[in-house]
Design an enzyme around this catalytic site. Sequence first.
Site, short mmCIF file in Angstrom:
data_model
loop_
_atom_site.label_atom_id
_atom_site.label_comp_id
_atom_site.label_asym_id
_atom_site.label_seq_id
_atom_site.Cartn_x
_atom_site.Cartn_y
_atom_site.Cartn_z
N GLU C 291 0.83 -1.20 0.00
CA GLU C 291 0.00 0.00 0.00
C GLU C 291 0.87 1.26 0.00
O GLU C 291 0.56 2.26 -0.65
CB GLU C 291 -0.92 -0.01 1.23
CG GLU C 291 -2.02 1.03 1.16
CD GLU C 291 -3.13 0.79 2.18
OE1 GLU C 291 -3.40 -0.38 2.51
OE2 GLU C 291 -3.72 1.79 2.63
N GLU C 294 2.24 1.75 -3.47
CA GLU C 294 1.15 2.25 -4.29
C GLU C 294 0.92 3.74 -4.03
O GLU C 294 0.79 4.55 -4.95
CB GLU C 294 -0.12 1.45 -3.96
CG GLU C 294 -1.33 1.81 -4.80
CD GLU C 294 -2.58 1.06 -4.30
OE1 GLU C 294 -2.58 0.63 -3.13
OE2 GLU C 294 -3.53 0.92 -5.09
N CYS C 311 -8.34 -1.74 4.23
CA CYS C 311 -8.25 -2.87 5.14
C CYS C 311 -9.59 -3.22 5.76
O CYS C 311 -9.82 -4.35 6.17
CB CYS C 311 -7.29 -2.56 6.29
SG CYS C 311 -5.70 -2.04 5.73
N SER C 331 -7.09 2.11 -2.13
CA SER C 331 -5.90 1.31 -2.38
C SER C 331 -6.36 -0.01 -2.98
O SER C 331 -7.36 -0.58 -2.55
CB SER C 331 -5.16 1.06 -1.08
OG SER C 331 -4.30 -0.04 -1.23
N LYS C 370 -15.38 -9.25 8.50
CA LYS C 370 -14.37 -10.12 7.89
C LYS C 370 -14.99 -11.42 7.39
O LYS C 370 -14.48 -12.04 6.47
CB LYS C 370 -13.26 -10.42 8.90
CG LYS C 370 -12.35 -9.23 9.18
CD LYS C 370 -11.41 -8.96 8.01
CE LYS C 370 -10.66 -7.64 8.22
NZ LYS C 370 -9.90 -7.24 7.03
N GLU C 373 -16.20 -10.48 4.09
CA GLU C 373 -15.06 -10.27 3.20
C GLU C 373 -14.52 -11.61 2.68
O GLU C 373 -14.24 -11.77 1.49
CB GLU C 373 -13.96 -9.50 3.92
CG GLU C 373 -12.76 -9.16 3.04
CD GLU C 373 -11.62 -8.53 3.82
OE1 GLU C 373 -11.33 -7.35 3.57
OE2 GLU C 373 -11.03 -9.20 4.69
N GLU C 378 -14.26 -12.58 -5.31
CA GLU C 378 -12.94 -12.27 -5.85
C GLU C 378 -11.81 -12.80 -4.96
O GLU C 378 -10.66 -12.82 -5.36
CB GLU C 378 -12.78 -10.77 -6.09
CG GLU C 378 -12.96 -9.88 -4.88
CD GLU C 378 -14.40 -9.36 -4.73
OE1 GLU C 378 -15.32 -10.13 -5.05
OE2 GLU C 378 -14.57 -8.22 -4.27
N CYS C 515 -10.06 -1.51 14.99
CA CYS C 515 -10.38 -2.93 15.11
C CYS C 515 -10.45 -3.41 16.56
O CYS C 515 -11.14 -4.38 16.86
CB CYS C 515 -9.35 -3.76 14.36
SG CYS C 515 -9.17 -3.25 12.65
#
Lengths: 654, 153, 697
Positions: C291, C294, C311, C331, C370, C373, C378, C515
């Site tokens: 990241e 990037e 994230c 990102s 999560k 996710e 993908e 988190c």
Amino acid sequence: MAVVDITEIAERAKQRLSGLSYRVLVCAGTGCIAGGSGAVYDEFLRLTGAAPGIAEVALVGDMCGNGVSAVDADNPTGEPMQVKAGLGVGADGVVSRTGCHGLCQKGPLVTLQPLARGAEEILFCHVTADDVAEIIDTSLHSGGVVERLLYRTPDNGHTFRNSRDIPFYARQKRISLVDCGHVDPESIEEYIARGGYAAARRAITQMTPAQICDEITASGLRGRGGAGYPTGIKWQATLAVEDQVKYIVCNGDEGDPGAFMDRSIMEGDPHRVLEGAVIAAYATGASRGYFYIRSEYPLALQRMHRAIDDARGAGILGKALFDSRFDFDCEVVEGAGAFVCGEETALLASIEGQRGMPRAKPPFPAQKGLFGKPTLVNNVETLATVRHIVERGASEFRKHGTTQSPGTKTFALTGRVLNTGLIEVPLGTTLHEIVFAIGGGIPDGRAFKAVQIGGPSGGCLGVEHLEMPLDFENLSRMGAMVGSGGIVVLDDTTCIVEVARFFMQFTQQESCGKCVLCREGTKQMFALLQDIVDGRSQPGDIELLEETAKAVKAASLCGLGKTAPNPVLSTLKLFRSEYQAHIDRRYCPAGVCSALKTYTIDPSLCKGCSRCMKNCPAEAIEGEKRAAHSIDVTKCTKCGICASLCKFNAISAV
Amino acid sequence: MNEILDSFNNDPYRLIAILQSVQEEYRYLPEPVLSYIATNLGLPRARVFGVATFYAHFSLQPKGKYVVRICDGTACHVNRSQSLLDLMDERFKLNDNKPTTDDMLFTLEKVSCLGACGLAPVVVINDRVYGQVNVDKLGAVLDEILEDEERRR
Amino acid sequence: MSETNSIPSAVISEKNTLIIDGRMVTIGSERNLLELIRSAGINMPTFCYHSDLSVYGACRLCIVELQGRGIVTSCTTAPEPGMVVSVNTAELRRIRRITVELLLASHDVNCPTCAKSSSCRLLDLVARLGVSTVRYRSRAAKQPIDTSSLSLVRDPNKCVLCGDCVRVCQEMQGIGALDFAYRGSKVQVLPAFGQGIGEVECVNCGQCSAICPTGALTVKSDIDRVWQALHDPSKVVAVQIAPAVRVGIGEAFGLAAGETHIGQIAAALRQMGASYIYDTAFAADLTVLEEGTEFLKRFRLGERLPQFTSCCPAWVKLAEQRYPDMLENLSSCRSPQQMFGSLIKQELAKETGRSSDDIFILSIMPCTAKKFEAARPEFSTGGRPDVDAVITTQELARMIREACLDFTSLEPDSLDMPFGFKSGAGILFGASGGVAEAVLRFAGEITAKRWLNPAEFHRVRGLEDTREACIDLGGVNLSVAVVNGLAAAQRLVDDVRAGRKRYDLIEAMACPGGCICGAGQPSMEGNAVRVARQQGIYRLDTMLQMHKSQENPYLQQLYKNVLQEPGSHIAHELLHTHYRPRRRTGAHEIDFDTGEEQSEGAAVHIEVCVGTNCHIKGSHDLLHNLIDHIDKNSAGHLVDVSPTFCYEACDRGPTVKFNDEILEKCTFEEIAGRLDRELEQLASREATEVGKIRDES
């Protein structure tokens, strides 16, 4: 904008009616329209149009007049409807539409209002289109009376020509309803010609806001919509908060089942409410007003809309009212069917496009109301009383009613009473006066049992309260409430538990569901009451019901919850034994609760026709043809079909 | 649809008025329409759904051709409006749980008070008010409607 | 005020005090009477009061009696000098009991098997208030349980309608996926139209379940699937443990908040049958490099700025729903969890010589989103998800109990290498501001071209929902914003879009505090726990030998052996992703019936998308102009135009469906031109046909 010239308008109206001898007022209240007053009105127009020179015909909103008092011939009124209908003005009279007379059950009502001296006022009841020709011939042309259409007292058949003399009206005192049934509610000219907006003009041009607030405070006027909070104090509180933007909201969300005072006022005399709002806005510094009206009242909505548009057109709303520096305008907001929106914070939430859920007070709307701005919320009837106070002064207002509760109050008198309708009486009038003198007592020779007053927030008063003066203090002491003023008379065929159940069913549906006590409490109280009338109750249910009711009353968030237990608590106080009978003996003393009945066939009356047997859905009836039948109580579902079918009255329920 | 939203300036404060106008247009509030309104007013859809279900006036189900509103206010109740509700259940199996007939002809609505207590019990069918209604009278009115519909077919 | 008359004169002399149950209490900065009563040491019960949310006043438990005013809720009452407050009277106690009894009467009381039983506030109140029977008869018909979400379970039978979830979703997260519906005894908390919570705009952050006082909203459990894998001899279970888990799990076993228990977690997992125990912080270090690289590239080129972190899966879903046109600013890095999944599955398969199908990657996360996710299509390889199961800290605690392990007496064990090794920067990901700080420790050093003290970037730390810092890196000014809570994030994005604010890097996290306060953590109340966990994270960073991700030797090795360099082709394949706009409406296709007569014989069908994004881009005007255009050409009978919803190409809107073809970035002129051509063709075809018929006849 040009200031309305009141004198000129009065003059114009006088010119128009000069030479006519009668005005025919056709009631256009919801009740009479349902009875077909529209057709009556059309027929009058058709016939008077064909034979001009008799009368002006008008449809009036809610004809709640205390008898249509003889109109001062020097101050006649009204824009003739013929103009709109494309008919010529009659030379002898005019036909107008008016608001409700209050005597809805006698509708459609037609009043001949004399314009010329010497003519006599006549009230006709139950008029149909077929009667119109006769009325015109007999009364308008020949000065006679159509006897069969006159008001007849239900008990002794005594007839009255003039509504003033009818007991129903004779004992009332009308302040907010004074012009209901006398004015065309859709004519601002007529309202002005009868002295309307003069009080507003005087207030705005000659008084300071503080002076008006003081006058209202001095009058002792208390909010007519519920708990009776002093109106003047509310106004002063709103005036005291400094803010560029303030609002005034007229609460026309009259949701109490059994109450229709506000509807009648808005339908019958909308400008009186609007004038009250204009004065209130000036007195509190509000620049914008909202009339929140239930969607169930299409006619009231339409007439308030019209009144506001007309007032704006006449320069009574908008900028620089009466050439002062005071700007005020308002709009109608249509409710969407939620009783709880009668609660002021819920009402404000509703105007803001939200769920109508009340919030805790303080802050009061006067401090933080609509869109977070100081807001005055007043009920329709309260505002309709303002003109009178400003016109005549606080001391005049105080001549009626009691010291603590001055003035008059409108009530909707319904239920098991001979004369149902809208009444206005001084506060402090006894229940006896209302039920027996005005209401004409109980029909069918039944006995008076109780009145339910104040709807789902109110409570019951029994025989022992008949002589108690009705005012805010007494009612709240009895666990009842003036509420918005519905009085439902109950006779001995009414089961009091069933009535409490009915109201609790209503509140548990209409609770906003926000706070636990109200939402869950009303739900459980309703379930307990349902069990009692269905014969499924258990010992201890009364105590649980009472304990729940007290908790809900003490600690609910808003007025709806705090008053929801009133129907239960007040009936428990007066009729505990009736509850007890339902639970202990599975017996309904009024014979209403079908689940608690036992059907039996009297063998001496039964002819054995088998009609009941064939129609019994539970196949609970047995017997040989032409011999007395009997009911198997273990199979009987107590539906009552057999009793209603029996031609020999052999089946009865105990 | 957009005209309605525009006429209220897409103002979320006017949500109730917008829903009223939309319902007038569609006779009920279809779900996609509510989603569309939410998007345009910048409100969560759940909020619009919450408002639409709070008020009795709004219906998320299509209504029948004839909306039979039976008043169950105090005065009507005391004058046996329940028997009229029973009639609707008997004849058309309509009740709180099932308000509309399958053929979309009738919708039953129980209303708390129409403010016409002097005429109790009161029934309003579409915009027509019927006063002092009993089972026979309501039955006759319904028969008339049915016959009328039959003829039209 | 008239009440003052009844107050003892001794009180009036004390200017800033009031009386609570006979005790004189000084009014401090408390916002309401409830807070004051609590600060006076009285543990006043309530369901619906939360200091972070608006005051609701509905549960009626915090009632007090106020002299002169009667019974009021203390949460809605401002403390005023001279007040005489009673908290503990016979009547108040009776009302509180009745209130709880009423709640129980409509509550599905299967308490022993309820997921919330250990932290249920209703159960706690029943015990505290001494409610021994429920006299009301139970009558509630059971409602179906909503299991449509991958993260959450909604059980309406346990809802006490306190509205906490509604307010947290609206006020803290700005989503409004839940709201009250219906009225009176029928009132419910529901997603729009009563759809499943998994079918609506819910971003799975789970804050609703964290705040829910009962079992009405709970985290969907994946425990059974995990046990199955652990017991399956053919599976190799590799575990990754997120940074925040280690500072939270102790609370579930009665240990102090903020203490680190990574060793005990490792020991427990090993005993339960896990083969490899690794650290998500390793993948976080990896994220920093990817990241950061990037970001540096974008920063140099001045494009796609600000760069948003990616994230947080709740934030990513929100962005996909609400800001489809800004997705390129996110990102492209996968979250550490997903980087770990794809990479480790591949590497472990190589190392153990087994099929990647046999490798079971288990995530222990503080987070409910999560779970969602890990199930995104993908993030799967060959039809199998890269991360096989995600359980929360709470679920892990429950498994440890189920395995009959005494957590507090477990001998700490170490993690496995190499993927159990991390720098302090990787650990920072657990707290809000941590990703930004870690990236700065990497990117800052590169930009400044010198060694930097890691402490330089502490300015992004804190507890406020939005923090910004301008950081000077050797003459280059870097503008950084850190935001937590999605309502604050949306405000920030709106500011950026409107040009009111400009940043280079924005870290966005859904949960307040980051988190460490994820909805999968042990239930917490009050700010103290949040601070303790945050301090735990910072302490860990200090205690580790390395503080910068780029210093992680195993990471350097990984790049050398596998990934080549940050941003390489292989790195992109394994560690990066792409985003797609997501409509926020329900799962099913919507028919938009305009209520107008559909023109039956229409030859051309045009549907104009009026979804959020197309609407913003002018589809509304397009639709109107089109209708006008058709009217002008009197072609209404030939063309059927209707508005519709989302073709899921929101970033390329306005979208129009012309007959069967979906057109993007449409303008009115374009559509009108196309329509005219179509109509011309139609007319000429008709003419020929008419001609033909004529010829034939």
